[in-house]
Design a protein around this motif. Structure first.
Motif, PDB file in Angstrom:
ATOM      1  N   GLY A   1       0.817  -1.206   0.000  1.00  0.00           N
ATOM      2  CA  GLY A   1       0.000   0.000   0.000  1.00  0.00           C
ATOM      3  C   GLY A   1       0.848   1.251   0.000  1.00  0.00           C
ATOM      4  N   MET A   2       1.965   1.206   0.736  1.00  0.00           N
ATOM      5  CA  MET A   2       2.820   2.385   0.794  1.00  0.00           C
ATOM      6  C   MET A   2       3.471   2.650  -0.553  1.00  0.00           C
ATOM      7  SD  MET A   2       5.896   3.113   3.382  1.00  0.00           S
ATOM      8  CE  MET A   2       6.909   4.543   3.164  1.00  0.00           C
ATOM      9  N   ALA A   3       3.925   1.592  -1.233  1.00  0.00           N
ATOM     10  CA  ALA A   3       4.507   1.772  -2.567  1.00  0.00           C
ATOM     11  C   ALA A   3       3.492   2.416  -3.502  1.00  0.00           C
ATOM     12  CB  ALA A   3       4.971   0.426  -3.113  1.00  0.00           C
ATOM     13  N   GLY A   4       2.225   1.965  -3.419  1.00  0.00           N
ATOM     14  CA  GLY A   4       1.209   2.556  -4.274  1.00  0.00           C
ATOM     15  C   GLY A   4       0.924   4.005  -3.920  1.00  0.00           C
ATOM     16  N   ALA A   5       0.846   4.291  -2.609  1.00  0.00           N
ATOM     17  CA  ALA A   5       0.540   5.665  -2.198  1.00  0.00           C
ATOM     18  C   ALA A   5       1.640   6.631  -2.628  1.00  0.00           C
ATOM     19  CB  ALA A   5       0.350   5.716  -0.681  1.00  0.00           C
ATOM     20  N   LEU A   6       2.885   6.116  -2.739  1.00  0.00           N
ATOM     21  CA  LEU A   6       3.986   6.993  -3.136  1.00  0.00           C
ATOM     22  C   LEU A   6       4.056   7.190  -4.641  1.00  0.00           C
ATOM     23  CD1 LEU A   6       6.858   5.836  -0.790  1.00  0.00           C
ATOM     24  CD2 LEU A   6       5.604   7.961  -0.698  1.00  0.00           C
ATOM     25  N   THR A   7       3.593   6.209  -5.427  1.00  0.00           N
ATOM     26  CA  THR A   7       3.821   6.291  -6.866  1.00  0.00           C
ATOM     27  C   THR A   7       2.574   6.601  -7.671  1.00  0.00           C
ATOM     28  OG1 THR A   7       3.490   3.928  -7.050  1.00  0.00           O
ATOM     29  CG2 THR A   7       5.742   4.684  -6.814  1.00  0.00           C
TER      30      THR A   7
ATOM     31  N   CYS B   1      -4.851   2.843  -1.855  1.00  0.00           N
ATOM     32  CA  CYS B   1      -3.615   2.321  -1.277  1.00  0.00           C
ATOM     33  C   CYS B   1      -3.535   2.636   0.216  1.00  0.00           C
ATOM     34  CB  CYS B   1      -2.412   2.891  -2.019  1.00  0.00           C
ATOM     35  SG  CYS B   1      -2.281   2.253  -3.695  1.00  0.00           S
ATOM     36  N   VAL B   2      -4.082   3.790   0.620  1.00  0.00           N
ATOM     37  CA  VAL B   2      -4.123   4.078   2.052  1.00  0.00           C
ATOM     38  C   VAL B   2      -5.010   3.068   2.771  1.00  0.00           C
ATOM     39  CG1 VAL B   2      -4.822   5.790   3.742  1.00  0.00           C
ATOM     40  CG2 VAL B   2      -3.601   6.498   1.723  1.00  0.00           C
ATOM     41  N   GLU B   3      -6.119   2.677   2.128  1.00  0.00           N
ATOM     42  CA  GLU B   3      -6.955   1.632   2.726  1.00  0.00           C
ATOM     43  C   GLU B   3      -6.175   0.325   2.863  1.00  0.00           C
ATOM     44  OE1 GLU B   3      -9.808   2.292   3.883  1.00  0.00           O
ATOM     45  OE2 GLU B   3     -10.109   4.258   2.995  1.00  0.00           O
ATOM     46  N   LEU B   4      -5.334   0.028   1.875  1.00  0.00           N
ATOM     47  CA  LEU B   4      -4.494  -1.173   1.972  1.00  0.00           C
ATOM     48  C   LEU B   4      -3.580  -1.104   3.188  1.00  0.00           C
ATOM     49  CD1 LEU B   4      -3.104  -2.231  -1.510  1.00  0.00           C
ATOM     50  CD2 LEU B   4      -4.512  -3.528   0.046  1.00  0.00           C
ATOM     51  N   MET B   5      -2.960   0.059   3.394  1.00  0.00           N
ATOM     52  CA  MET B   5      -2.062   0.206   4.542  1.00  0.00           C
ATOM     53  C   MET B   5      -2.827   0.006   5.850  1.00  0.00           C
ATOM     54  SD  MET B   5       0.026   3.512   3.160  1.00  0.00           S
ATOM     55  CE  MET B   5       1.162   3.689   4.515  1.00  0.00           C
TER      56      MET B   5
ATOM     57  N   LEU C   1      -1.698  -2.305  -6.999  1.00  0.00           N
ATOM     58  CA  LEU C   1      -0.489  -1.534  -7.287  1.00  0.00           C
ATOM     59  C   LEU C   1      -0.180  -1.500  -8.775  1.00  0.00           C
ATOM     60  CD1 LEU C   1       1.891  -0.057  -6.006  1.00  0.00           C
ATOM     61  CD2 LEU C   1       3.048  -2.230  -5.793  1.00  0.00           C
ATOM     62  N   LEU C   2      -0.425  -2.609  -9.492  1.00  0.00           N
ATOM     63  CA  LEU C   2       0.071  -2.728 -10.855  1.00  0.00           C
ATOM     64  C   LEU C   2      -0.993  -2.528 -11.928  1.00  0.00           C
ATOM     65  CD1 LEU C   2       2.400  -5.809 -10.293  1.00  0.00           C
ATOM     66  CD2 LEU C   2       3.011  -3.402 -10.341  1.00  0.00           C
ATOM     67  N   ALA C   3      -2.274  -2.513 -11.563  1.00  0.00           N
ATOM     68  CA  ALA C   3      -3.310  -2.380 -12.591  1.00  0.00           C
ATOM     69  C   ALA C   3      -3.237  -1.000 -13.231  1.00  0.00           C
ATOM     70  CB  ALA C   3      -4.682  -2.600 -11.967  1.00  0.00           C
ATOM     71  N   HIS C   4      -3.551  -0.967 -14.537  1.00  0.00           N
ATOM     72  CA  HIS C   4      -3.491   0.314 -15.245  1.00  0.00           C
ATOM     73  C   HIS C   4      -4.774   1.101 -15.069  1.00  0.00           C
ATOM     74  CE1 HIS C   4       0.377  -0.095 -17.042  1.00  0.00           C
ATOM     75  NE2 HIS C   4       0.085  -1.277 -17.525  1.00  0.00           N
ATOM     76  N   ARG C   5      -5.912   0.413 -15.123  1.00  0.00           N
ATOM     77  CA  ARG C   5      -7.178   1.113 -14.977  1.00  0.00           C
ATOM     78  C   ARG C   5      -7.536   1.234 -13.507  1.00  0.00           C
ATOM     79  NH1 ARG C   5     -10.709   0.507 -19.740  1.00  0.00           N
ATOM     80  NH2 ARG C   5      -9.486  -0.431 -21.404  1.00  0.00           N
ATOM     81  N   VAL C   6      -8.099   2.387 -13.134  1.00  0.00           N
ATOM     82  CA  VAL C   6      -8.483   2.603 -11.741  1.00  0.00           C
ATOM     83  C   VAL C   6      -9.565   1.619 -11.323  1.00  0.00           C
ATOM     84  CG1 VAL C   6      -9.294   4.336 -10.122  1.00  0.00           C
ATOM     85  CG2 VAL C   6      -7.910   5.006 -12.050  1.00  0.00           C
ATOM     86  N   PHE C   7     -10.482   1.311 -12.251  1.00  0.00           N
ATOM     87  CA  PHE C   7     -11.563   0.383 -11.912  1.00  0.00           C
ATOM     88  C   PHE C   7     -11.012  -1.005 -11.595  1.00  0.00           C
ATOM     89  CE2 PHE C   7     -15.069  -2.472 -13.209  1.00  0.00           C
ATOM     90  CZ  PHE C   7     -15.958  -2.097 -12.229  1.00  0.00           C
ATOM     91  N   HIS C   8      -9.979  -1.428 -12.343  1.00  0.00           N
ATOM     92  CA  HIS C   8      -9.370  -2.729 -12.050  1.00  0.00           C
ATOM     93  C   HIS C   8      -8.715  -2.703 -10.673  1.00  0.00           C
ATOM     94  CE1 HIS C   8      -9.103  -3.856 -16.585  1.00  0.00           C
ATOM     95  NE2 HIS C   8     -10.330  -3.746 -16.142  1.00  0.00           N
ATOM     96  N   SER C   9      -8.081  -1.582 -10.345  1.00  0.00           N
ATOM     97  CA  SER C   9      -7.504  -1.460  -9.009  1.00  0.00           C
ATOM     98  C   SER C   9      -8.578  -1.641  -7.950  1.00  0.00           C
ATOM     99  CB  SER C   9      -6.841  -0.091  -8.839  1.00  0.00           C
ATOM    100  OG  SER C   9      -5.665  -0.014  -9.587  1.00  0.00           O
TER     101      SER C   9
END
Lengths: 111, 169
Positions: A27-33, A43-47, B28-36
């Motif tokens: 989640g932190m990697a996602g929130a940063l990128t 991603c914050v929900e993941l954290m 983290l890796l999905a391109h579309r927000v809906f897939h995320s």
């Protein structure tokens, strides 16, 4: 008559803690990128979920039965719900004013 | 043939743990927000299953209701109300992504190393067939009544704040 040894719980405490740490780190990697503000909120929900998993693991393995870890988890969920509501309201307000939801295009408060 | 309970418990724990991590990587890796968002649902449901395995039946239901039910619907509304580009590249340069991955990876490695190398007290096996709802309720209205009231006020403030921030004019 000797008392039988208590059964050993099949999951060690460490495994739950490592799972929580993994969710927190991802989640932190996602929130940063991530560039989309809604994805950052996800991603914050993941954290937060990583932290909740940690608390529940401790509650499962604690010697006391007062379930303090689970009560704490409920408070975390409360804060997460409030955070999601206010965060999405801010995203929608920013979209209305600036017509974007990308976090790197909203930088008017940058010094 | 009787499958031992310990095997079921451990197998379920690791299966759903793997599913939760796969879902998180998908976010983290999905391109579309809906897939995320869909991957996030997968992670949250797996975490709820982990709660059942860890003896937190009430929390598992709350996780489904609050996260999968309420927060995900809110996020889907947010996706619906804002324009989405399909292939949105990550923020900044590739160097920044590498730096973020390094920071997150370092946090995971350090945390996991501390967890693995620490001496934990031996786990006490409490009965798993005890419902937790009653205990949590007594805790919330007993020693934790002040945080409970503060949480209520926080939710009220968040509700008013969200309405004020998001309304037109």
């Amino acid at each position: 008559m000797p008392t039988a040894a208590p059964p050993i719980y099949p999951i060690a405490l460490q495994h739950g803690l490592v799972l929580g740490a993994a969710l927190f780190a991802i989640g932190m990697a996602g929130a940063l990128t991530k560039r989309n503000a809604i994805t950052v909120l996800m991603c914050v929900e993941l954290m937060l979920n990583g932290v909740i998993v940690t608390f529940v693991s401790f509650a499962r393995h604690a010697a006391s039965t007062d379930l303090a870890g689970q009560v704490f988890s409920i408070f975390i969920m409360t804060v997460a719900a409030a955070e999601a509501a206010v965060g999405l309201a801010i995203v929608i307000a920013v979209h209305r004013v600036r017509n974007t939801v990308q976090v790197d295009e909203v930088q008017s408060m940058q010094g | 043939m009787v499958i031992p309970t310990a095997f079921l418990v451990a197998g379920g724990f690791y299966t759903f743990g793997l599913l939760a991590i796969i879902g998180a990587l998908g976010v983290l890796l999905a391109h579309r927000v809906f897939h995320s968002a869909l991957f996030l649902v997968m992670t949250l449901a797996s975490v709820a299953a982990e709660f059942v395995i860890l003896g937190a039946d009430f929390l598992a239901m709350v996780e489904i209701l609050v996260y999968v039910g309420a927060i995900m619907v809110l996020i889907l509304f947010g996706i619906m109300l804002t324009p989405q580009q399909v292939h949105l590249p990550d923020i900044g340069s590739a160097g920044r992504s590498v730096a973020a991955a390094l920071v997150a990876g370092a946090i995971f490695v350090i945390t996991a190393a501390v967890v693995v190398t620490s001496e934990w007290p031996r786990s006490v096996v409490t009965p798993m067939d005890v419902p937790t709802t009653q205990i949590i309720g007594q805790q919330l209205f007993g020693p934790y009544v002040l945080p409970f009231e503060i949480a209520s006020v926080l939710l009220l403030i968040a509700m008013i704040g969200a309405i004020v921030i998001a309304r037109e004019d």
